[in-house]
Scaffold this motif. Structure first.
Motif, short mmCIF file in Angstrom:
data_model
loop_
_atom_site.label_atom_id
_atom_site.label_comp_id
_atom_site.label_asym_id
_atom_site.label_seq_id
_atom_site.Cartn_x
_atom_site.Cartn_y
_atom_site.Cartn_z
N MET A 1 121.50 52.03 70.73
CA MET A 1 120.57 51.04 70.20
C MET A 1 120.35 49.93 71.23
SD MET A 1 120.85 49.09 66.57
CE MET A 1 121.42 50.58 65.77
N SER A 2 120.15 50.33 72.49
CA SER A 2 120.01 49.33 73.55
C SER A 2 118.66 48.63 73.50
CB SER A 2 120.22 49.98 74.91
OG SER A 2 119.28 51.04 75.10
N ASP A 3 117.62 49.33 73.02
CA ASP A 3 116.29 48.73 72.97
C ASP A 3 116.07 48.08 71.61
OD1 ASP A 3 113.69 47.99 73.29
OD2 ASP A 3 112.86 50.03 73.18
N LEU A 4 115.95 46.75 71.60
CA LEU A 4 115.77 46.00 70.35
C LEU A 4 114.31 45.60 70.12
CD1 LEU A 4 118.88 43.64 70.60
CD2 LEU A 4 118.70 45.84 69.43
N SER A 5 113.41 46.03 71.00
CA SER A 5 112.04 45.52 70.96
C SER A 5 111.28 45.91 69.70
CB SER A 5 111.26 46.01 72.20
OG SER A 5 111.21 47.42 72.23
N GLY A 6 111.60 47.03 69.10
CA GLY A 6 110.88 47.43 67.89
C GLY A 6 111.69 47.24 66.63
N ARG A 7 112.71 46.38 66.70
CA ARG A 7 113.66 46.25 65.61
C ARG A 7 113.71 44.78 65.17
NH1 ARG A 7 118.11 49.50 64.35
NH2 ARG A 7 119.81 48.43 63.27
N THR A 8 113.06 44.47 64.07
CA THR A 8 113.04 43.08 63.60
C THR A 8 114.44 42.63 63.18
OG1 THR A 8 110.76 43.24 62.85
CG2 THR A 8 112.10 41.50 61.86
N THR A 9 114.80 41.44 63.63
CA THR A 9 116.09 40.85 63.28
C THR A 9 115.86 39.59 62.46
OG1 THR A 9 117.19 41.68 65.28
CG2 THR A 9 118.20 39.79 64.19
N ILE A 10 116.44 39.53 61.27
CA ILE A 10 116.41 38.32 60.46
C ILE A 10 117.73 37.57 60.68
CG2 ILE A 10 116.47 37.37 58.12
CD1 ILE A 10 114.58 39.51 57.22
N VAL A 11 117.63 36.31 61.08
CA VAL A 11 118.81 35.46 61.24
C VAL A 11 118.73 34.37 60.18
CG1 VAL A 11 120.14 33.97 62.77
CG2 VAL A 11 118.88 35.93 63.71
N VAL A 12 119.65 34.38 59.26
CA VAL A 12 119.68 33.40 58.17
C VAL A 12 120.61 32.26 58.55
CG1 VAL A 12 120.16 33.04 55.72
CG2 VAL A 12 119.26 35.24 56.50
N GLY A 13 120.03 31.07 58.66
CA GLY A 13 120.79 29.92 59.14
C GLY A 13 120.56 29.72 60.62
N ALA A 14 119.30 29.81 61.04
CA ALA A 14 118.97 29.83 62.46
C ALA A 14 118.58 28.47 63.03
CB ALA A 14 117.83 30.82 62.71
N SER A 15 118.65 27.42 62.22
CA SER A 15 118.12 26.13 62.68
C SER A 15 119.05 25.38 63.63
CB SER A 15 117.80 25.24 61.47
OG SER A 15 119.00 24.95 60.75
N ARG A 16 120.34 25.75 63.63
CA ARG A 16 121.29 24.99 64.45
C ARG A 16 122.52 25.82 64.77
NH1 ARG A 16 125.01 22.89 60.45
NH2 ARG A 16 124.20 23.29 58.35
N GLY A 17 123.34 25.30 65.66
CA GLY A 17 124.64 25.88 65.95
C GLY A 17 124.61 27.34 66.34
N ARG A 179 136.19 31.39 65.49
CA ARG A 179 137.19 30.32 65.49
C ARG A 179 136.46 28.98 65.58
NH1 ARG A 179 141.95 31.55 69.34
NH2 ARG A 179 142.49 32.88 67.57
N ILE A 180 137.07 27.94 65.04
CA ILE A 180 136.49 26.61 65.04
C ILE A 180 136.06 26.21 66.45
CG2 ILE A 180 138.82 25.63 65.26
CD1 ILE A 180 137.84 23.14 63.91
N THR A 181 134.88 25.67 66.58
CA THR A 181 134.38 25.18 67.86
C THR A 181 133.69 23.85 67.66
OG1 THR A 181 132.85 25.58 69.70
CG2 THR A 181 132.30 26.61 67.59
N PRO A 182 134.07 22.83 68.42
CA PRO A 182 133.43 21.52 68.29
C PRO A 182 132.02 21.49 68.87
CG PRO A 182 135.01 21.47 70.07
CD PRO A 182 135.16 22.81 69.40
N LEU A 183 131.52 22.63 69.30
CA LEU A 183 130.17 22.70 69.86
C LEU A 183 129.13 22.93 68.77
CD1 LEU A 183 130.93 24.79 73.08
CD2 LEU A 183 130.83 22.31 72.80
N THR A 184 129.58 22.94 67.50
CA THR A 184 128.66 22.97 66.36
C THR A 184 128.94 21.75 65.49
OG1 THR A 184 130.14 24.20 64.88
CG2 THR A 184 128.75 25.50 66.37
#
Length: 248
Positions: A1-17, A179-184
């Motif tokens: 599955m190396s080619d992702l160009s024809g594969r829609t990805t939904i990311v829920v919670g994409a506004s930050r972090g 794991r917890i990251t202070p970068l979010t």
């Protein structure tokens, strides 16, 4: 599955972090990305101009919204990152409302999306990646019901895999425990609270966490999982700044 160009990805919670890092990584890998967030957000287009990002402002915990988004976009990959920021205070200073906020948000979102992925169902070969937390393994005494909610996300993702296998749906469900990251934003609040609880400087607390996980690393890790052969996928992974580690 190396080619992702024809594969829609939904990311829920994409506004930050981490969610934003994941949405950007998939777009840069050439995937059409649907970035779902509760508030209106403008995400930067991928620097390499590969894939595109379509934003959807919606309540990801509303089952009618979930069904609509899946029906309209027909995703091949769904990544669930959205969740509430827990109230950082010891148990006795929690109310039931603050204690249960991650059950009513994080678990609710995962339940509705996993259920819809099985009911629709998603197309054979589709992947669902659910972001839990390292707190599901170690606990989190300053965040109320957060750790328990995150453990439940891991459980129900495994339940979804079992139901998909029983029905012969050829779907893959995986849990990632960062794991917890202070970068979010959530990680910064947690690091500050735990440093204060231990009566030591925040910088000292952060230093003992080891290599810090960045949103960009999270994006690369999820792409790695989606490109992994389904038969080789583990049910869950710990994710740190050092990369993915399969969980037994």
């Amino acid at each position: 599955m190396s080619d992702l160009s024809g594969r829609t990805t939904i990311v829920v919670g994409a506004s930050r972090g981490l969610g934003q890092g994941i949405a950007t990584a998939f777009a840069e890998a050439g995937a059409p990305v649907v970035a779902v967030s509760r508030t209106a957000t403008v995400l930067p287009e991928p620097a390499n101009g590969a894939g595109g990002i379509l934003t959807e402002t919606a309540d990801a915990g509303d089952p009618t919204v979930v069904a609509d988004l899946i029906d309209r976009h027909q995703p091949g990959t769904v990544v669930l990152v959205a969740g509430a920021t827990p109230h950082m205070r010891p148990l006795q200073q929690q109310t039931w409302e603050t204690f249960s906020v991650n059950w009513e948000t994080d678990v609710r979102i995962s339940f509705h999306w996993l259920r819809e992925a099985l009911l629709t169902p998603l197309r054979p070969g589709s992947r669902v990646v659910v972001f839990s937390s390292g707190a599901a393994l170690a606990g989190s005494p300053l965040s109320g019901g957060y750790a328990g909610a995150k453990a439940t996300q891991r459980f129900i993702t495994a339940y979804a895999q079992d139901e998909a296998d029983r029905a012969g749906l050829e779907l893959s469900f995986t849990t990632v425990l960062p794991r917890i990251t202070p970068l979010t934003g959530l990680g910064r609040a947690a690091a500050r609270a735990y440093a204060a609880r231990d009566h030591r400087p925040e910088e000292e607390y952060v230093a003992q966490l080891g290599p810090l996980l960045t949103p960009e690393q999270a994006g690369a890790a999820v792409i790695e999982l989606v490109r992994t052969d389904a038969a080789a996928l583990a049910a869950g992974y710990l994710l740190t700044g050092a990369g993915l580690k399969p969980l037994g």
